[in-house]
Each structure stands twice: as structure tokens, then as C-alpha cells.
Motif scaffolding. Structure first.
Motif, PDB file in Angstrom:
ATOM      1  N   SER A 220       1.202  -1.097   0.082  1.00  0.00           N
ATOM      2  CA  SER A 220      -0.186  -0.221  -0.002  1.00  0.00           C
ATOM      3  C   SER A 220       0.915   1.401   0.272  1.00  0.00           C
ATOM      4  N   GLU A 221       2.022   1.249   0.183  1.00  0.00           N
ATOM      5  CA  GLU A 221       3.260   2.374   0.051  1.00  0.00           C
ATOM      6  C   GLU A 221       3.723   2.267  -1.184  1.00  0.00           C
ATOM      7  N   VAL A 222       3.857   1.335  -1.942  1.00  0.00           N
ATOM      8  CA  VAL A 222       4.401   1.271  -3.147  1.00  0.00           C
ATOM      9  C   VAL A 222       3.686   2.117  -4.290  1.00  0.00           C
ATOM     10  N   ARG A 223       4.181   2.717  -5.002  1.00  0.00           N
ATOM     11  CA  ARG A 223       2.777   2.994  -6.391  1.00  0.00           C
ATOM     12  C   ARG A 223       4.502   2.542  -7.541  1.00  0.00           C
ATOM     13  N   ILE A 224       3.202   1.783  -8.252  1.00  0.00           N
ATOM     14  CA  ILE A 224       3.222   1.797  -9.419  1.00  0.00           C
ATOM     15  C   ILE A 224       3.215   2.033 -10.624  1.00  0.00           C
ATOM     16  N   TYR A 248       8.300   3.870  -3.475  1.00  0.00           N
ATOM     17  CA  TYR A 248       8.316   3.482  -2.070  1.00  0.00           C
ATOM     18  C   TYR A 248       8.273   4.243  -1.173  1.00  0.00           C
ATOM     19  N   ARG A 249       6.629   4.893  -0.672  1.00  0.00           N
ATOM     20  CA  ARG A 249       6.514   6.135  -0.253  1.00  0.00           C
ATOM     21  C   ARG A 249       6.753   7.582  -0.747  1.00  0.00           C
ATOM     22  N   ALA A 250       5.977   7.412  -1.604  1.00  0.00           N
ATOM     23  CA  ALA A 250       6.852   8.631  -3.125  1.00  0.00           C
ATOM     24  C   ALA A 250       6.735   9.867  -1.869  1.00  0.00           C
ATOM     25  N   GLY A 251       7.188  10.859  -2.273  1.00  0.00           N
ATOM     26  CA  GLY A 251       7.503  12.613  -1.748  1.00  0.00           C
ATOM     27  C   GLY A 251       7.756  12.605  -0.150  1.00  0.00           C
ATOM     28  N   THR A 252       8.655  11.025   0.129  1.00  0.00           N
ATOM     29  CA  THR A 252       8.979  11.305   1.884  1.00  0.00           C
ATOM     30  C   THR A 252      10.579  11.108   2.280  1.00  0.00           C
ATOM     31  N   ASP A 254      11.593   8.768   2.917  1.00  0.00           N
ATOM     32  CA  ASP A 254      12.193   7.139   3.079  1.00  0.00           C
ATOM     33  C   ASP A 254      11.985   6.679   1.520  1.00  0.00           C
ATOM     34  N   GLU A 255      11.598   8.205   0.356  1.00  0.00           N
ATOM     35  CA  GLU A 255      11.914   7.670  -0.663  1.00  0.00           C
ATOM     36  C   GLU A 255      12.554   6.566  -1.539  1.00  0.00           C
ATOM     37  N   ILE A 256      12.283   5.775  -2.078  1.00  0.00           N
ATOM     38  CA  ILE A 256      13.085   4.550  -2.888  1.00  0.00           C
ATOM     39  C   ILE A 256      12.317   4.747  -3.666  1.00  0.00           C
ATOM     40  N   MET A 257      12.935   4.256  -5.051  1.00  0.00           N
ATOM     41  CA  MET A 257      12.272   4.572  -6.717  1.00  0.00           C
ATOM     42  C   MET A 257      13.260   3.066  -7.647  1.00  0.00           C
ATOM     43  N   VAL A 258      12.428   2.907  -8.203  1.00  0.00           N
ATOM     44  CA  VAL A 258      13.086   1.923  -9.002  1.00  0.00           C
ATOM     45  C   VAL A 258      12.143   1.728 -10.229  1.00  0.00           C
ATOM     46  N   VAL A 259      13.232   1.366 -11.294  1.00  0.00           N
ATOM     47  CA  VAL A 259      12.724   0.753 -12.641  1.00  0.00           C
ATOM     48  C   VAL A 259      13.159  -0.513 -12.825  1.00  0.00           C
ATOM     49  N   CYS A 260      12.402  -1.012 -13.949  1.00  0.00           N
ATOM     50  CA  CYS A 260      12.683  -2.427 -14.784  1.00  0.00           C
ATOM     51  C   CYS A 260      12.154  -2.624 -16.035  1.00  0.00           C
ATOM     52  N   GLN A 261      12.883  -2.526 -16.825  1.00  0.00           N
ATOM     53  CA  GLN A 261      12.629  -2.459 -18.039  1.00  0.00           C
ATOM     54  C   GLN A 261      13.316  -3.423 -18.727  1.00  0.00           C
ATOM     55  N   ARG A 270       7.541  -6.055 -13.047  1.00  0.00           N
ATOM     56  CA  ARG A 270       7.077  -6.176 -11.771  1.00  0.00           C
ATOM     57  C   ARG A 270       7.638  -6.379 -10.553  1.00  0.00           C
ATOM     58  N   GLU A 271       7.487  -7.862 -10.675  1.00  0.00           N
ATOM     59  CA  GLU A 271       8.482  -8.211  -9.681  1.00  0.00           C
ATOM     60  C   GLU A 271       9.523  -8.334  -9.438  1.00  0.00           C
ATOM     61  N   LYS A 272      10.584  -7.969 -10.867  1.00  0.00           N
ATOM     62  CA  LYS A 272      11.970  -7.730 -10.891  1.00  0.00           C
ATOM     63  C   LYS A 272      11.986  -6.214 -10.048  1.00  0.00           C
ATOM     64  N   ALA A 273      11.552  -5.609 -10.083  1.00  0.00           N
ATOM     65  CA  ALA A 273      11.464  -4.135  -9.929  1.00  0.00           C
ATOM     66  C   ALA A 273      10.957  -4.443  -7.886  1.00  0.00           C
ATOM     67  N   LEU A 274       9.805  -4.815  -7.425  1.00  0.00           N
ATOM     68  CA  LEU A 274       9.857  -5.495  -6.017  1.00  0.00           C
ATOM     69  C   LEU A 274      10.355  -6.185  -5.251  1.00  0.00           C
ATOM     70  N   GLN A 275      11.393  -6.709  -6.402  1.00  0.00           N
ATOM     71  CA  GLN A 275      12.842  -7.407  -6.053  1.00  0.00           C
ATOM     72  C   GLN A 275      13.995  -6.414  -5.439  1.00  0.00           C
ATOM     73  N   VAL A 276      14.233  -6.047  -6.554  1.00  0.00           N
ATOM     74  CA  VAL A 276      15.182  -5.073  -5.915  1.00  0.00           C
ATOM     75  C   VAL A 276      14.892  -4.083  -5.506  1.00  0.00           C
TER      76      VAL A 276
END
Length: 369
Positions: A220-224, A248-252, A254-261, A270-276
Motif C-alpha cells: 500500500s506504500e508502493v506506487r507502480i 516506495y513512500r513517494a514524496g517522503t 524514505d522514498e526509494i525509486m526502482v525502474v525495471c525495463q 513488476r516482479e523484478k522491480a519489487l525484488q530490487v
């Protein structure tokens, strides 16, 4: 000579090994992929120790028999030769077991998230990042590992400002953990018209992958976000509409951004991005726990300034220098290293760490180890 405490530890490990072998044939374990994976990983870790332990027991038994034969005048000469060779082998086995019984990194057997970020040096740093990626790809292939680029941000002249890759295979983290830190290159860039040597840096992070159960990730704290990939700085990532950005926790703070392409499948990306993301969260938690030992992620990769480095790649002198080593052992042939020949560097660093552990063990008060 293996001490009494070490002998007891070997017996415990041998018993654990036997228990694991029995458990791996249990239908209930076979039906539980996570548990079976955990057991097979531990089985691989214990195999070399148990094999040496069993050989040592055989050598000890054979040595006792050979010593008994020394009392026989007709067999004394033959027995003396056996005693000498078996004693030498016992000494070798004790030395090997002493090393294997040293504390090990619990993450050694894990797969890896490898991150490269261009630091000081502009476009040349981006080119060096691509060179390092190529080096790690070749090293991984030679080590029986697989490197797969998940994200690459293109920079000028075919370089990459940032690369994220997944490295999978047996003991991937052990093979790559020494690469954490700032890598410095000294060479004449292709764009340098006056032949001057420039210094650039790339920071490398090596994050052990974690199981979903090992880190709390509240979705719920992750925006896809789904978007069209922008290419991979010459690394050949497919251009599709299925690239995934997980924030993760966008705008805070604690924000962490991951991109997988990496692939064409949005589900896989999506699965790989969540693993990272899980690996980065685990690294953040680990850094917080170990801050007093300066093992935070910031200390791992540094700031990217030229003065911070673990290794220098000097092209004019065809030399790679690892600054964590001492004496001539710290220098290696650059053409071999950049072609993927990292094994001698890794071996030297691992050997130094074992020597440090043995020294600490020898200096520790009795029972402290």
C-alpha cells in the motif's frame, strides 16, 4: 591441529549435514519450494567442510594404523614413509579446515542486485560505467553466473549514468561483494584533443537479494507506474510499453525509486522491480543496524569524489591497483581485469580477509572466539 572446540564444531556441522540430506528427501520439504531452496543452499555451504572432515577422519585412522606398524621390524621403513606422508596431509587438512571454520558472511550464497552510478568525470564517467558493466558481465560468465540488466539510464557518447543489474547463480554475492565502493579510472578520453589524462569515478553497490519473508514491504506504500522504456545506453534493453517504475513512500524522506525495463512482460518487470525494492529496504535496515561499524550503504559506495576509491584503473600504465591490498600483490594487469579476469583480485582480497580473521582469532582471549 584442529582444537577440541573446532572438533566439536565439525561434529555439529556433520550432524547438520546428515539431517539436511535426510530432510531433502522428505515429501513435505519437496512440496515447500522456499524450504527446499534454503536447505539446498545450506547443503552447498556445508559440503566442502564435511568432505574435508570425513577425509581427516580417514587420515587419522590410517595414521594410527601406520604408527602401530612402526613396531614391526620388517614393515618399519614402509610404515615410516606412510606416517610422514599421512602426517603432512593431516597438517594440510587442519589448515584448510581452520580457514573453512572461520566466520562466514551469511549472504555469500545469495543472488545480487548490482548498481553502478557514474560519479565525477562527466561523460567519461558514464563510459567507464559501461566498461565496468562489460567487465562484470564477462566475470560473471567465467564464474558460472548470469548477469541481466534491469535498468540503464543512457548518458552522453553511449555511456550510462546509472545501471542496475541482477546477478544470479551459486554464491553470486561472495563473487561480487568485494566490488562495493568507488572505482577510479585514469585515461585519455576519446574526446580529449590534447592527450591529457582525465580521472573519473563510478560508484558500485552490491546488494544481496532477500526473500519476501525477510523484509516487510507494505504494497500500500508502493506506487507502480508503467511507461515506455527509453533504451539502455547501448545495452540492448527492449523498447516496450511495459517498463515498470516502483516508488516506495513517494514524496517522503524514505522514498526509494526502482525502474525495471528488462523484458516485454509488465508482470515480470513488476516482479523484478519489487525484488530490487526489497533488497534496497533490507540494505537500509542493515545499514541502520550496523551504523556504528561504518557499514552503511553510504560508506559502501562513497560520494563518488575522486579522492575516495577502492580501486584505480590506470590505462597509460596498463595497471589496476586495489587500494585495500598491500605491496606488489595490490597490482594487476589492466587488460586482463577489464576483460573479466577479476578472480585473482577477488582471491587476494578473500585471502587477506581470512588472514585478518585468523590473526583476530589468535589474539583473542581463550574462549572469546
Amino acid at each position: 591441529m584442529v582444537s577440541g572446540a573446532q572438533g566439536g564444531r565439525l561434529e555439529e556441522l556433520a550432524a547438520e549435514f546428515s539431517h539436511i540430506e535426510r530432510a531433502m528427501g522428505d515429501p513435505a520439504v519437496l512440496a515447500n519450494p522456499a524450504e527446499y531452496t534454503r536447505l539446498t543452499r545450506r547443503h552447498r555451504e556445508l559440503t566442502p567442510v564435511v568432505a574435508l572432515h570425513r577425509e581427516r577422519a580417514e587420515v587419522v585412522g590410517a595414521l594410527a594404523q601406520a604408527r602401530e606398524l612402526l613396531a614391526d621390524p620388517e614393515l618399519r621403513e614402509l610404515a615410516a614413509g606412510e606416517v610422514e606422508s599421512l602426517s603432512a596431509r593431516l597438517t594440510e587438512l587442519d589448515a584448510e579446515l581452520e580457514v573453512l571454520l572461520l566466520p562466514t558472511d551469511p549472504d555469500d550464497a545469495r543472488d545480487v542486485i548490482l548498481e553502478l552510478r557514474a560519479g565525477a568525470g562527466g561523460a567519461e564517467a558514464g563510459l567507464f560505467a559501461v566498461d565496468l558493466l562489460r567487465m562484470y558481465t564477462r566475470y560473471a560468465e567465467g564464474a558460472g553466473l548470469k548477469l541481466n540488466v534491469l535498468e540503464a539510464s543512457e548518458s552522453d557518447l553511449g555511456g550510462a549514468s546509472r545501471v542496475v543489474a541482477e546477478v544470479t547463480g551459486e554464491f553470486a554475492f561472495r563473487a561480487l561483494k568485494w566490488e562495493r565502493g568507488v572505482h577510479r579510472v585514469q585515461r585519455v578520453p576519446a574526446t580529449e584533443s590534447q592527450g591529457r589524462i582525465h580521472t573519473s569515478t563510478v560508484t558500485v553497490a552490491v546488494l544481496p537479494q532477500v526473500e519476501a519473508s525477510e523484509v516487510h514491504l507494505d504494497l500500500s506504500e508502493v506506487r507502480i507506474d508503467v511507461f515506455r522504456s527509453q533504451g539502455a545506453g547501448g545495452q540492448g534493453v527492449n523498447t516496450t510499453d511495459s517498463a515498470v517504475r516502483a516508488v516506495y513512500r513517494a514524496g517522503t524522506p524514505d522514498e526509494i525509486m526502482v525502474v525495471c525495463q528488462d523484458g516485454r512482460s509488465q508482470i515480470k518487470n513488476r516482479e523484478k522491480a519489487l525484488q530490487v525494492l526489497a533488497a534496497r529496504l533490507a540494505e537500509r535496515e542493515r545499514a541502520a543496524r550496523e551504523a556504528e561499524e561504518r557499514q552503511t550503504r553510504a560508506a559502501q559506495v562513497g560520494t563518488g569524489e575522486r579522492s575516495e576509491k577502492i580501486r584505480t584503473y590506470n590505462y597509460p600504465q596498463n595497471r589496476v591497483t586495489d587500494h585495500r591490498l598491500e605491496g606488489e600483490v595490490k597490482n594487476f594487469a589492466l587488460d586482463s581485469v577489464v576483460a573479466g579476469g577479476l578472480a585473482p583480485v577477488v582471491a587476494a582480497l578473500a585471502r587477506q580477509e581470512r588472514e585478518r580473521q585468523l590473526l583476530d582469532l589468535a589474539e583473542a582471549p581463550d574462549g572469546a572466539a
